[in-house]
Design a protein around this motif. Sequence first.
Motif, PDB file in Angstrom:
ATOM      1  N   ILE A   1      -9.345  10.758  -4.438  1.00 36.07           N
ATOM      2  CA  ILE A   1      -9.754   9.397  -4.778  1.00 36.07           C
ATOM      3  C   ILE A   1     -10.323   9.315  -6.200  1.00 36.07           C
ATOM      4  O   ILE A   1     -10.086   8.345  -6.918  1.00 36.07           O
ATOM      5  CB  ILE A   1     -10.733   8.832  -3.720  1.00 36.07           C
ATOM      6  CG1 ILE A   1     -10.860   7.312  -3.870  1.00 36.07           C
ATOM      7  CG2 ILE A   1     -12.071   9.547  -3.772  1.00 36.07           C
ATOM      8  CD1 ILE A   1     -11.584   6.652  -2.695  1.00 36.07           C
TER       9      ILE A   1
ATOM     10  N   ARG B   1      -4.215   0.370  -1.951  1.00 41.21           N
ATOM     11  CA  ARG B   1      -3.771  -0.966  -1.539  1.00 41.21           C
ATOM     12  C   ARG B   1      -3.869  -1.886  -2.743  1.00 41.21           C
ATOM     13  O   ARG B   1      -4.948  -2.041  -3.327  1.00 41.21           O
ATOM     14  CB  ARG B   1      -4.661  -1.463  -0.411  1.00 41.21           C
ATOM     15  CG  ARG B   1      -4.250  -2.758   0.195  1.00 41.21           C
ATOM     16  CD  ARG B   1      -5.081  -3.006   1.442  1.00 41.21           C
ATOM     17  NE  ARG B   1      -4.985  -4.397   1.827  1.00 41.21           N
ATOM     18  CZ  ARG B   1      -5.954  -5.086   2.364  1.00 41.21           C
ATOM     19  NH1 ARG B   1      -7.115  -4.523   2.596  1.00 41.21           N
ATOM     20  NH2 ARG B   1      -5.786  -6.345   2.686  1.00 41.21           N
TER      21      ARG B   1
ATOM     22  N   THR C   1     -14.010   2.924  -5.031  1.00 40.99           N
ATOM     23  CA  THR C   1     -13.136   2.367  -3.996  1.00 40.99           C
ATOM     24  C   THR C   1     -12.528   1.001  -4.286  1.00 40.99           C
ATOM     25  O   THR C   1     -11.565   0.627  -3.621  1.00 40.99           O
ATOM     26  CB  THR C   1     -13.888   2.266  -2.658  1.00 40.99           C
ATOM     27  OG1 THR C   1     -15.024   1.412  -2.830  1.00 40.99           O
ATOM     28  CG2 THR C   1     -14.329   3.629  -2.158  1.00 40.99           C
TER      29      THR C   1
ATOM     30  N   SER D   1       0.843  -1.191   0.000  1.00 42.13           N
ATOM     31  CA  SER D   1       0.000   0.000   0.000  1.00 42.13           C
ATOM     32  C   SER D   1       0.878   1.240   0.000  1.00 42.13           C
ATOM     33  O   SER D   1       2.053   1.197   0.364  1.00 42.13           O
ATOM     34  CB  SER D   1      -0.954  -0.013   1.193  1.00 42.13           C
ATOM     35  OG  SER D   1      -0.230  -0.013   2.394  1.00 42.13           O
TER      36      SER D   1
ATOM     37  N   THR E   1      -8.967   4.244  -0.529  1.00 39.45           N
ATOM     38  CA  THR E   1      -9.602   4.848   0.630  1.00 39.45           C
ATOM     39  C   THR E   1      -9.200   6.315   0.676  1.00 39.45           C
ATOM     40  O   THR E   1      -8.002   6.632   0.657  1.00 39.45           O
ATOM     41  CB  THR E   1      -9.140   4.163   1.938  1.00 39.45           C
ATOM     42  OG1 THR E   1      -9.361   2.757   1.832  1.00 39.45           O
ATOM     43  CG2 THR E   1      -9.870   4.723   3.142  1.00 39.45           C
TER      44      THR E   1
ATOM     45  N   GLN F   1      -7.694  -1.398  -3.981  1.00 45.27           N
ATOM     46  CA  GLN F   1      -8.611  -0.802  -3.004  1.00 45.27           C
ATOM     47  C   GLN F   1      -8.174   0.630  -2.743  1.00 45.27           C
ATOM     48  O   GLN F   1      -6.989   0.890  -2.496  1.00 45.27           O
ATOM     49  CB  GLN F   1      -8.586  -1.576  -1.692  1.00 45.27           C
ATOM     50  CG  GLN F   1      -9.142  -2.961  -1.794  1.00 45.27           C
ATOM     51  CD  GLN F   1      -9.094  -3.694  -0.466  1.00 45.27           C
ATOM     52  OE1 GLN F   1      -8.267  -3.403   0.391  1.00 45.27           O
ATOM     53  NE2 GLN F   1      -9.991  -4.653  -0.294  1.00 45.27           N
TER      54      GLN F   1
ATOM     55  N   ASP G   1      -8.160   9.592   2.224  1.00 50.32           N
ATOM     56  CA  ASP G   1      -7.479   9.911   3.481  1.00 50.32           C
ATOM     57  C   ASP G   1      -7.938  11.290   3.932  1.00 50.32           C
ATOM     58  O   ASP G   1      -7.384  12.309   3.520  1.00 50.32           O
ATOM     59  CB  ASP G   1      -5.968   9.874   3.286  1.00 50.32           C
ATOM     60  CG  ASP G   1      -5.206  10.014   4.589  1.00 50.32           C
ATOM     61  OD1 ASP G   1      -5.829  10.386   5.605  1.00 50.32           O
ATOM     62  OD2 ASP G   1      -3.996   9.742   4.586  1.00 50.32           O
ATOM     63  N   GLU G   2      -8.972  11.317   4.762  1.00 55.59           N
ATOM     64  CA  GLU G   2      -9.576  12.561   5.212  1.00 55.59           C
ATOM     65  C   GLU G   2      -8.610  13.388   6.066  1.00 55.59           C
ATOM     66  O   GLU G   2      -8.639  14.608   6.034  1.00 55.59           O
ATOM     67  CB  GLU G   2     -10.853  12.274   6.017  1.00 55.59           C
ATOM     68  CG  GLU G   2     -11.891  11.458   5.269  1.00 55.59           C
ATOM     69  CD  GLU G   2     -12.498  12.199   4.086  1.00 55.59           C
ATOM     70  OE1 GLU G   2     -12.537  13.431   4.114  1.00 55.59           O
ATOM     71  OE2 GLU G   2     -12.926  11.521   3.134  1.00 55.59           O
TER      72      GLU G   2
ATOM     73  N   THR H   1      -5.176   9.822  -1.169  1.00 55.83           N
ATOM     74  CA  THR H   1      -5.809   8.508  -1.224  1.00 55.83           C
ATOM     75  C   THR H   1      -4.832   7.434  -0.772  1.00 55.83           C
ATOM     76  O   THR H   1      -3.663   7.457  -1.154  1.00 55.83           O
ATOM     77  CB  THR H   1      -6.254   8.194  -2.673  1.00 55.83           C
ATOM     78  OG1 THR H   1      -7.087   9.258  -3.140  1.00 55.83           O
ATOM     79  CG2 THR H   1      -6.995   6.880  -2.767  1.00 55.83           C
TER      80      THR H   1
ATOM     81  N   HIS I   1       0.444   5.899   0.033  1.00 60.48           N
ATOM     82  CA  HIS I   1      -0.369   7.110   0.097  1.00 60.48           C
ATOM     83  C   HIS I   1      -0.105   7.904  -1.173  1.00 60.48           C
ATOM     84  O   HIS I   1       1.036   8.169  -1.522  1.00 60.48           O
ATOM     85  CB  HIS I   1       0.017   7.930   1.329  1.00 60.48           C
ATOM     86  CG  HIS I   1      -0.876   9.098   1.542  1.00 60.48           C
ATOM     87  ND1 HIS I   1      -0.601  10.338   1.025  1.00 60.48           N
ATOM     88  CD2 HIS I   1      -2.053   9.212   2.202  1.00 60.48           C
ATOM     89  CE1 HIS I   1      -1.565  11.171   1.359  1.00 60.48           C
ATOM     90  NE2 HIS I   1      -2.459  10.512   2.079  1.00 60.48           N
TER      91      HIS I   1
END
Length: 148
Positions: A14, A107, A70, A7, A96, A94, A98-99, A104, A9
């Motif tokens: 996204i 993965r 997603t 994974s 996600t 995958q 990242d708030e 994002t 960042h």
Amino acid sequence: MILVERSAHVMAPIEAVWGVVQRAEQLPAWLAGVRAAEVLSGEGFGRRQLVQAGRGAAHEAEVIAYQEPTLIGWRERAKGAGARAEARTEIYVQLTADEEEGGTIVRLIVVRWPAGPVKAALLRLGLRRVGADLEDSLARLTDLAAVG
């Protein structure tokens, strides 16, 4: 079954990352080991695509997981002379949002079911290379998604 995952960042929204990973024709630009890819039929879940590896092997693939924006996953089966139907590979991406930090989390997961115990032993010997390929793929995806 052999599973490898990595994974990273990605500093891109996204939607931008999804725009890259869900398009079959973008696979050669970011997924290590892919020379060419084209859609054979359909879109989204059930889409069929042809993926050509850098070593010349062609794999027919079917999208088996699709949840915008997603998750996308596809199953490849070897195609051509000597191909064994029970040998298959599944690849999942995958995403996600990242708030907290923005961007994002991506993965990548590769699951392989080799055709027999000899092939399984050979695949296990190559796990380090598969992991390195996934890391290379994530770096390439990071560059592509950041550009837009």
